[in-house]
Motif scaffolding. Structure first.
Motif, short mmCIF file in Angstrom:
data_model
loop_
_atom_site.label_atom_id
_atom_site.label_comp_id
_atom_site.label_asym_id
_atom_site.label_seq_id
_atom_site.Cartn_x
_atom_site.Cartn_y
_atom_site.Cartn_z
N LEU A 39 20.85 -0.58 52.11
CA LEU A 39 21.57 0.35 51.65
C LEU A 39 23.06 -0.19 50.89
O LEU A 39 23.55 -0.97 51.70
N ILE A 40 23.62 0.40 49.84
CA ILE A 40 24.84 -0.06 49.63
C ILE A 40 25.81 0.66 50.49
O ILE A 40 25.85 1.76 50.56
N ARG A 41 26.97 -0.12 50.92
CA ARG A 41 27.68 0.39 51.78
C ARG A 41 29.35 -0.27 51.54
O ARG A 41 29.21 -1.55 51.21
N GLY A 74 34.77 2.21 59.96
CA GLY A 74 33.42 2.52 59.67
C GLY A 74 32.71 2.27 58.33
O GLY A 74 33.49 1.52 57.73
N GLU A 75 31.93 2.78 58.01
CA GLU A 75 31.30 2.58 56.44
C GLU A 75 30.99 3.76 55.92
O GLU A 75 30.92 4.89 56.37
N ARG A 76 31.00 3.60 54.22
CA ARG A 76 30.79 4.49 53.57
C ARG A 76 29.63 4.23 52.91
O ARG A 76 29.53 3.28 52.07
N TYR A 77 28.66 5.24 52.38
CA TYR A 77 27.60 5.02 51.60
C TYR A 77 27.48 5.89 50.40
O TYR A 77 27.78 6.98 50.50
N PRO A 78 27.32 5.34 49.20
CA PRO A 78 27.39 6.00 47.98
C PRO A 78 26.28 7.32 48.30
O PRO A 78 25.09 7.00 48.32
N GLU A 79 26.74 8.48 47.72
CA GLU A 79 25.69 9.86 48.01
C GLU A 79 24.26 9.46 47.15
O GLU A 79 23.33 9.97 47.39
N PHE A 80 24.39 9.01 45.91
CA PHE A 80 23.44 8.91 44.99
C PHE A 80 22.37 8.47 45.69
O PHE A 80 21.00 8.42 45.35
N GLN A 81 22.34 7.39 46.81
CA GLN A 81 21.11 6.88 47.47
C GLN A 81 20.39 7.87 48.38
O GLN A 81 19.28 7.41 48.89
N GLY A 108 17.27 4.66 29.35
CA GLY A 108 17.77 5.87 28.56
C GLY A 108 18.66 6.74 29.44
O GLY A 108 18.77 7.63 29.25
N GLY A 109 19.47 6.01 30.17
CA GLY A 109 20.31 6.69 31.09
C GLY A 109 20.93 5.68 32.37
O GLY A 109 20.44 4.66 32.38
N THR A 110 21.68 6.54 33.17
CA THR A 110 22.16 5.74 34.22
C THR A 110 21.25 6.10 35.52
O THR A 110 20.54 7.11 35.66
N PRO A 111 20.71 5.07 36.13
CA PRO A 111 19.71 4.68 37.11
C PRO A 111 19.94 5.91 38.12
O PRO A 111 18.92 6.41 38.38
N ALA A 112 20.87 5.95 38.74
CA ALA A 112 21.29 6.98 39.78
C ALA A 112 20.85 8.36 39.35
O ALA A 112 20.59 9.10 40.11
#
Length: 91
Positions: free
Chosen positions: A9-11, A18-25, A65-69
């Motif tokens: 995971l992207i963190r 601590g750590e934060r994780y982008p919500e799109f995941q 054709g767009g943003t992967p997320a």
């Protein structure tokens, strides 16, 4: 996120600790990440370069054709994996 997060995971370090994780995941309302996010992040070496992996997910992609997320759950997972593979392999 509860429990140990998969290393793929992207963190990002949170300056308050601590750590934060982008919500799109994560699917909305779910604590477990999308499986395709794990696969793609592994290809993109998100554990080594989280900013680079985040940039791929959040930038426009003409092949997809767009943003992967934004396409998570809307495109077949194999298309997201294929686009990331093409980037990594230089196609």
């Amino acid at each position: 996120m509860r429990g140990a997060a998969p290393p793929e995971l992207i963190r990002f370090a949170d300056p308050r600790g601590g750590e934060r994780y982008p919500e799109f995941q994560f699917p909305e309302g779910c604590g477990s990440p999308y499986e395709v996010v794990i696969q793609v992040n592994r290809l993109l070496l998100a554990d080594i370069d989280p900013w680079g992996a985040a940039a791929w997910w959040l930038s426009g992609n003409t092949w997809l054709g767009g943003t992967p997320a934004a396409l998570l759950g809307r495109l077949p997972d194999r298309e997201l994996v294929g686009a990331a593979t093409a980037l990594v392999e230089g196609d």
